[in-house]
Design a protein around this motif. Structure first.
Motif, PDB file in Angstrom:
ATOM      1  N   LEU A  98       0.114  -7.889  15.260  1.00 40.38           N
ATOM      2  CA  LEU A  98      -0.563  -8.651  14.363  1.00 40.38           C
ATOM      3  C   LEU A  98       0.104  -8.066  12.705  1.00 40.38           C
ATOM      4  O   LEU A  98       0.038  -8.996  11.882  1.00 40.38           O
ATOM      5  CB  LEU A  98      -2.086  -8.399  14.178  1.00 40.38           C
ATOM      6  CG  LEU A  98      -2.625  -8.697  15.571  1.00 40.38           C
ATOM      7  CD1 LEU A  98      -4.133  -8.038  15.660  1.00 40.38           C
ATOM      8  CD2 LEU A  98      -2.872 -10.238  15.687  1.00 40.38           C
ATOM      9  N   LEU A  99       0.147  -7.006  12.673  1.00 42.52           N
ATOM     10  CA  LEU A  99       0.987  -6.608  11.541  1.00 42.52           C
ATOM     11  C   LEU A  99       2.029  -5.373  11.822  1.00 42.52           C
ATOM     12  O   LEU A  99       1.925  -4.376  12.237  1.00 42.52           O
ATOM     13  CB  LEU A  99      -0.109  -5.654  10.649  1.00 42.52           C
ATOM     14  CG  LEU A  99       0.609  -5.119   9.449  1.00 42.52           C
ATOM     15  CD1 LEU A  99       1.239  -5.996   8.240  1.00 42.52           C
ATOM     16  CD2 LEU A  99      -0.502  -4.244   8.435  1.00 42.52           C
ATOM     17  N   PRO A 100       3.126  -6.164  12.080  1.00 39.38           N
ATOM     18  CA  PRO A 100       4.153  -5.119  12.875  1.00 39.38           C
ATOM     19  C   PRO A 100       4.576  -3.822  11.940  1.00 39.38           C
ATOM     20  O   PRO A 100       4.406  -3.842  10.864  1.00 39.38           O
ATOM     21  CB  PRO A 100       5.578  -6.053  12.689  1.00 39.38           C
ATOM     22  CG  PRO A 100       4.943  -7.427  12.444  1.00 39.38           C
ATOM     23  CD  PRO A 100       3.642  -7.287  11.776  1.00 39.38           C
ATOM     24  N   PRO A 101       4.892  -2.854  12.633  1.00 42.78           N
ATOM     25  CA  PRO A 101       5.416  -1.677  11.994  1.00 42.78           C
ATOM     26  C   PRO A 101       6.544  -2.053  10.926  1.00 42.78           C
ATOM     27  O   PRO A 101       7.482  -2.910  11.100  1.00 42.78           O
ATOM     28  CB  PRO A 101       5.884  -0.672  13.059  1.00 42.78           C
ATOM     29  CG  PRO A 101       5.243  -1.183  14.232  1.00 42.78           C
ATOM     30  CD  PRO A 101       5.017  -2.681  14.127  1.00 42.78           C
ATOM     31  N   GLY A 102       6.609  -1.156   9.704  1.00 37.36           N
ATOM     32  CA  GLY A 102       7.385  -1.732   8.695  1.00 37.36           C
ATOM     33  C   GLY A 102       8.688  -0.919   9.064  1.00 37.36           C
ATOM     34  O   GLY A 102       8.894  -0.068   9.973  1.00 37.36           O
ATOM     35  N   ASP A 103       9.812  -1.409   8.491  1.00 36.44           N
ATOM     36  CA  ASP A 103      11.213  -0.916   8.797  1.00 36.44           C
ATOM     37  C   ASP A 103      11.347  -0.281   7.311  1.00 36.44           C
ATOM     38  O   ASP A 103      10.866  -0.366   6.307  1.00 36.44           O
ATOM     39  CB  ASP A 103      11.960  -1.796   8.757  1.00 36.44           C
ATOM     40  CG  ASP A 103      12.116  -2.858   9.782  1.00 36.44           C
ATOM     41  OD1 ASP A 103      11.669  -2.200  10.859  1.00 36.44           O
ATOM     42  OD2 ASP A 103      12.224  -4.054   9.932  1.00 36.44           O
ATOM     43  N   GLY A 104      12.622   0.718   7.382  1.00 38.10           N
ATOM     44  CA  GLY A 104      12.866   1.493   6.105  1.00 38.10           C
ATOM     45  C   GLY A 104      12.200   3.029   6.267  1.00 38.10           C
ATOM     46  O   GLY A 104      11.670   3.385   7.174  1.00 38.10           O
ATOM     47  N   PRO A 105      12.703   3.748   5.229  1.00 36.83           N
ATOM     48  CA  PRO A 105      12.127   4.949   5.104  1.00 36.83           C
ATOM     49  C   PRO A 105      10.656   5.362   4.932  1.00 36.83           C
ATOM     50  O   PRO A 105      10.175   6.161   5.180  1.00 36.83           O
ATOM     51  CB  PRO A 105      12.858   5.541   3.860  1.00 36.83           C
ATOM     52  CG  PRO A 105      13.185   4.393   3.101  1.00 36.83           C
ATOM     53  CD  PRO A 105      13.276   3.241   4.007  1.00 36.83           C
ATOM     54  N   ARG A 106       9.716   4.307   4.428  1.00 33.16           N
ATOM     55  CA  ARG A 106       8.436   4.464   4.040  1.00 33.16           C
ATOM     56  C   ARG A 106       7.735   3.475   4.740  1.00 33.16           C
ATOM     57  O   ARG A 106       6.939   2.646   4.092  1.00 33.16           O
ATOM     58  CB  ARG A 106       8.272   4.530   2.753  1.00 33.16           C
ATOM     59  CG  ARG A 106       8.957   5.698   2.217  1.00 33.16           C
ATOM     60  CD  ARG A 106       8.228   6.071   0.519  1.00 33.16           C
ATOM     61  NE  ARG A 106       6.955   6.372   0.483  1.00 33.16           N
ATOM     62  CZ  ARG A 106       6.250   7.286   0.615  1.00 33.16           C
ATOM     63  NH1 ARG A 106       6.866   8.308   1.169  1.00 33.16           N
ATOM     64  NH2 ARG A 106       5.057   7.195   0.640  1.00 33.16           N
ATOM     65  N   PRO A 107       7.774   2.949   6.087  1.00 36.23           N
ATOM     66  CA  PRO A 107       6.990   1.939   6.722  1.00 36.23           C
ATOM     67  C   PRO A 107       5.370   2.354   6.707  1.00 36.23           C
ATOM     68  O   PRO A 107       4.894   3.322   6.663  1.00 36.23           O
ATOM     69  CB  PRO A 107       7.336   2.043   8.272  1.00 36.23           C
ATOM     70  CG  PRO A 107       8.017   3.358   8.422  1.00 36.23           C
ATOM     71  CD  PRO A 107       8.423   3.886   7.098  1.00 36.23           C
ATOM     72  N   GLY A 108       4.919   1.218   6.524  1.00 33.71           N
ATOM     73  CA  GLY A 108       3.348   1.138   6.306  1.00 33.71           C
ATOM     74  C   GLY A 108       2.713   1.164   7.812  1.00 33.71           C
ATOM     75  O   GLY A 108       3.207   1.413   8.681  1.00 33.71           O
ATOM     76  N   PRO A 109       1.443   0.783   7.757  1.00 35.34           N
ATOM     77  CA  PRO A 109       0.691   0.974   8.852  1.00 35.34           C
ATOM     78  C   PRO A 109       0.849  -0.267   9.719  1.00 35.34           C
ATOM     79  O   PRO A 109       1.549  -1.276   9.420  1.00 35.34           O
ATOM     80  CB  PRO A 109      -0.699   0.651   8.359  1.00 35.34           C
ATOM     81  CG  PRO A 109      -0.980  -0.039   6.952  1.00 35.34           C
ATOM     82  CD  PRO A 109       0.530   0.572   6.526  1.00 35.34           C
ATOM     83  N   ALA A 110       0.453  -0.319  10.961  1.00 36.07           N
ATOM     84  CA  ALA A 110       0.596  -1.338  12.058  1.00 36.07           C
ATOM     85  C   ALA A 110      -0.582  -1.742  12.645  1.00 36.07           C
ATOM     86  O   ALA A 110      -1.517  -0.850  12.796  1.00 36.07           O
ATOM     87  CB  ALA A 110       1.589  -0.808  13.041  1.00 36.07           C
ATOM     88  N   LEU A 111      -0.892  -2.848  12.984  1.00 33.79           N
ATOM     89  CA  LEU A 111      -2.037  -3.525  13.554  1.00 33.79           C
ATOM     90  C   LEU A 111      -1.398  -4.443  14.818  1.00 33.79           C
ATOM     91  O   LEU A 111      -0.687  -5.145  14.800  1.00 33.79           O
ATOM     92  CB  LEU A 111      -2.710  -4.363  12.688  1.00 33.79           C
ATOM     93  CG  LEU A 111      -4.018  -4.932  13.239  1.00 33.79           C
ATOM     94  CD1 LEU A 111      -5.020  -3.794  13.465  1.00 33.79           C
ATOM     95  CD2 LEU A 111      -4.665  -6.086  12.138  1.00 33.79           C
ATOM     96  N   TYR A 131      -2.065   1.902  13.625  1.00 34.91           N
ATOM     97  CA  TYR A 131      -1.177   3.007  13.337  1.00 34.91           C
ATOM     98  C   TYR A 131      -1.099   3.219  11.904  1.00 34.91           C
ATOM     99  O   TYR A 131      -0.826   2.411  11.165  1.00 34.91           O
ATOM    100  CB  TYR A 131       0.264   2.701  14.055  1.00 34.91           C
ATOM    101  CG  TYR A 131       0.283   2.384  15.353  1.00 34.91           C
ATOM    102  CD1 TYR A 131      -0.521   2.361  16.289  1.00 34.91           C
ATOM    103  CD2 TYR A 131       1.714   1.559  15.918  1.00 34.91           C
ATOM    104  CE1 TYR A 131      -0.321   2.179  17.744  1.00 34.91           C
ATOM    105  CE2 TYR A 131       1.845   1.495  16.992  1.00 34.91           C
ATOM    106  CZ  TYR A 131       0.845   1.532  18.032  1.00 34.91           C
ATOM    107  OH  TYR A 131       1.141   1.049  19.256  1.00 34.91           O
ATOM    108  N   GLY A 132      -1.334   4.445  11.833  1.00 31.09           N
ATOM    109  CA  GLY A 132      -1.224   5.084  10.421  1.00 31.09           C
ATOM    110  C   GLY A 132       0.252   4.974   9.761  1.00 31.09           C
ATOM    111  O   GLY A 132       1.079   4.717  10.531  1.00 31.09           O
ATOM    112  N   PRO A 133       0.181   4.818   8.382  1.00 30.67           N
ATOM    113  CA  PRO A 133       1.602   4.809   7.775  1.00 30.67           C
ATOM    114  C   PRO A 133       2.584   6.019   8.344  1.00 30.67           C
ATOM    115  O   PRO A 133       2.087   7.064   8.853  1.00 30.67           O
ATOM    116  CB  PRO A 133       1.290   5.121   6.322  1.00 30.67           C
ATOM    117  CG  PRO A 133       0.093   4.743   6.199  1.00 30.67           C
ATOM    118  CD  PRO A 133      -0.768   5.136   7.411  1.00 30.67           C
ATOM    119  N   ASN A 134       3.792   5.802   8.509  1.00 29.23           N
ATOM    120  CA  ASN A 134       4.737   6.725   8.921  1.00 29.23           C
ATOM    121  C   ASN A 134       5.767   6.900   7.742  1.00 29.23           C
ATOM    122  O   ASN A 134       6.874   6.431   7.570  1.00 29.23           O
ATOM    123  CB  ASN A 134       5.565   6.174  10.222  1.00 29.23           C
ATOM    124  CG  ASN A 134       6.604   6.793  10.742  1.00 29.23           C
ATOM    125  OD1 ASN A 134       6.739   8.028  10.320  1.00 29.23           O
ATOM    126  ND2 ASN A 134       7.248   6.385  11.741  1.00 29.23           N
TER     127      ASN A 134
END
Length: 120
Positions: free
Chosen positions: A23-36, A102-105
């Motif tokens: 629904l909200l894919p994990p972000g790409d790059g060095p500071r990806p945000g949350p995922a749903l 998922y919390g931010p990574n």
């Protein structure tokens, strides 16, 4: 900043991965945000490990989660947390559908899959 809409995208069906939707894919790059994610288990078990906290809200069914030597049982309306860095095992003897957050990574560290199996 204006609101942003994210279209639901089915996860590609493949062996060894539970069914679900990003629904909200994990972000790409060095500071990806949350995922749903919305996902389900049907007489199956899934084990993984993330560098971020993971929360699963049980939408339907009956879910068991084991982490750090403890097991909890969850039903519709319950939320289960697996903390960052812990290995979590999720299983549904019959059926469970969950909404995973998922919390931010912040460091962009990889997640690891440990296994997906059918229950006997």
């Amino acid at each position: 900043m204006p609101p942003r809409k994210y279209p639901s995208a089915p996860l590609e069906p493949r062996d060894g991965v539970p069914r679900g939707h990003a629904l909200l894919p994990p972000g790409d790059g060095p500071r990806p945000g949350p995922a749903l994610m919305e996902w389900e288990l049907r007489g199956e078990s899934w084990t993984d490990e993330h560098p971020h906290d993971e929360f699963n809200y049980v939408l339907e069914g009956h879910l068991f989660v084991a982490c750090d030597g403890e097991t909890v049982e969850a039903r519709a309306g319950d939320v289960v947390q697996v903390p960052a860095g812990a290995v979590g095992r999720y299983w549904a003897p019959e059926y469970a559908r969950m909404l995973a957050i998922y919390g931010p990574n912040a460091e962009g560290l990889p997640s690891r899959t440990h296994g997906f199996t059918r229950l006997q």
